[in-house]
Design a protein around this motif. Structure first.
Motif, PDB file in Angstrom:
ATOM      1  N   SER A 160       8.100   5.072   2.286  1.00 41.47           N
ATOM      2  CA  SER A 160       7.086   6.305   1.758  1.00 41.47           C
ATOM      3  C   SER A 160       6.966   5.969   0.612  1.00 41.47           C
ATOM      4  CB  SER A 160       7.613   7.464   1.784  1.00 41.47           C
ATOM      5  OG  SER A 160       7.612   7.560   3.408  1.00 41.47           O
ATOM      6  N   THR A 219       5.763   2.356  -8.973  1.00 40.11           N
ATOM      7  CA  THR A 219       5.207   1.196  -9.435  1.00 40.11           C
ATOM      8  C   THR A 219       5.971   1.092 -11.242  1.00 40.11           C
ATOM      9  OG1 THR A 219       2.786   0.615  -8.507  1.00 40.11           O
ATOM     10  CG2 THR A 219       3.208  -0.061 -10.118  1.00 40.11           C
ATOM     11  N   GLN A 232       0.819  -1.535   0.017  1.00 37.26           N
ATOM     12  CA  GLN A 232       0.011   0.329   0.142  1.00 37.26           C
ATOM     13  C   GLN A 232       0.785   0.908  -0.366  1.00 37.26           C
ATOM     14  OE1 GLN A 232      -2.393  -0.864   2.970  1.00 37.26           O
ATOM     15  NE2 GLN A 232      -4.023  -1.888   1.912  1.00 37.26           N
ATOM     16  N   ALA A 233       0.145   2.616  -0.309  1.00 37.42           N
ATOM     17  CA  ALA A 233       0.790   3.145  -0.310  1.00 37.42           C
ATOM     18  C   ALA A 233       1.324   3.705   0.873  1.00 37.42           C
ATOM     19  CB  ALA A 233      -0.127   4.836  -0.539  1.00 37.42           C
ATOM     20  N   GLY A 234       2.881   4.487   0.774  1.00 40.53           N
ATOM     21  CA  GLY A 234       3.026   4.947   2.356  1.00 40.53           C
ATOM     22  C   GLY A 234       3.894   3.566   3.113  1.00 40.53           C
ATOM     23  N   LYS A 238       4.881   5.425  -3.319  1.00 36.27           N
ATOM     24  CA  LYS A 238       3.618   5.939  -3.807  1.00 36.27           C
ATOM     25  C   LYS A 238       3.650   5.335  -4.947  1.00 36.27           C
ATOM     26  CE  LYS A 238       5.962  10.308  -2.614  1.00 36.27           C
ATOM     27  NZ  LYS A 238       7.176  11.587  -3.688  1.00 36.27           N
ATOM     28  N   SER A 239       2.230   5.814  -5.667  1.00 37.20           N
ATOM     29  CA  SER A 239       1.479   4.649  -6.767  1.00 37.20           C
ATOM     30  C   SER A 239       1.991   4.950  -7.995  1.00 37.20           C
ATOM     31  CB  SER A 239       0.458   5.404  -6.665  1.00 37.20           C
ATOM     32  OG  SER A 239       0.657   6.409  -7.288  1.00 37.20           O
ATOM     33  N   GLU A 240       3.221   5.876  -8.253  1.00 37.39           N
ATOM     34  CA  GLU A 240       4.420   5.657  -9.102  1.00 37.39           C
ATOM     35  C   GLU A 240       5.368   5.572  -8.854  1.00 37.39           C
ATOM     36  OE1 GLU A 240       3.115   8.954  -6.674  1.00 37.39           O
ATOM     37  OE2 GLU A 240       4.364   9.917  -7.426  1.00 37.39           O
ATOM     38  N   VAL A 267       2.453  -0.238  -6.139  1.00 36.39           N
ATOM     39  CA  VAL A 267       1.817   0.131  -4.954  1.00 36.39           C
ATOM     40  C   VAL A 267       0.464   0.765  -4.944  1.00 36.39           C
ATOM     41  CG1 VAL A 267       2.894   2.432  -3.416  1.00 36.39           C
ATOM     42  CG2 VAL A 267       4.236   1.348  -4.960  1.00 36.39           C
ATOM     43  N   SER A 268      -0.159  -0.090  -3.999  1.00 36.34           N
ATOM     44  CA  SER A 268      -1.491   0.094  -4.330  1.00 36.34           C
ATOM     45  C   SER A 268      -1.866   1.849  -3.520  1.00 36.34           C
ATOM     46  CB  SER A 268      -2.523  -0.718  -3.236  1.00 36.34           C
ATOM     47  OG  SER A 268      -2.312  -0.967  -2.439  1.00 36.34           O
ATOM     48  N   SER A 269      -2.819   2.850  -4.102  1.00 38.27           N
ATOM     49  CA  SER A 269      -3.176   3.671  -3.338  1.00 38.27           C
ATOM     50  C   SER A 269      -4.502   3.699  -2.856  1.00 38.27           C
ATOM     51  CB  SER A 269      -3.232   4.992  -3.867  1.00 38.27           C
ATOM     52  OG  SER A 269      -4.463   4.752  -5.372  1.00 38.27           O
TER      53      SER A 269
END
Length: 122
Positions: free
Chosen positions: A85, A91, A13-15, A87-89, A120-122
């Motif tokens: 930390s 991925t 997950q994100a973070g 982030k989706s970006e 990374v899922s948001s």
């Protein structure tokens, strides 16, 4: 000849955090600078960080500075990428690479692993 095998990718997950490993075969691992690159679908391969052969010098892409940490253990023929930390970006498929110059350019690297997927899922 150096063969590289990445591991540690997955879904987070994100973070969250992940640690990637790249283990090399061959006795000359400690003579190479090691870089991590990533490639998202439809995008060019992108530099992430690089570490010198001794581990004494590192250089990071601005997009990951302060969040990712590269390290190496020459006794284990392994380089690591600690990613925090996320982030989706972030991925992408992550690749490790061995080269002599310690460059941020993919073409400067001689050996590549097969890649490991980080999602990374948001």
């Amino acid at each position: 000849q150096v063969q590289l095998v990445e591991s540690g990718g997955g879904l987070v997950q994100a973070g969250g955090s992940l640690r990637l490993s790249c283990t090399a075969s061959g006795r000359t691992f400690s003579s190479y600078a090691m870089g991590w690159f990533r490639q998202a679908p439809g995008k060019e391969r992108e530099f992430v960080p690089v570490i010198s052969w001794s581990g004494g010098s590192t250089y990071y892409a601005d997009s990951v500075k302060g969040r990712f940490t590269i390290s190496r253990d020459n006794a284990k023929n392994t380089v690591y990428l600690q990613m925090n930390s996320l982030k989706s970006e972030d991925t992408a498929v992550y690749y490790c690479a061995a080269g002599s110059s310690g460059s941020n350019l993919p073409g400067e690297y001689d050996y590549w692993g097969q890649g490991t997927q980080v999602t990374v899922s948001s």
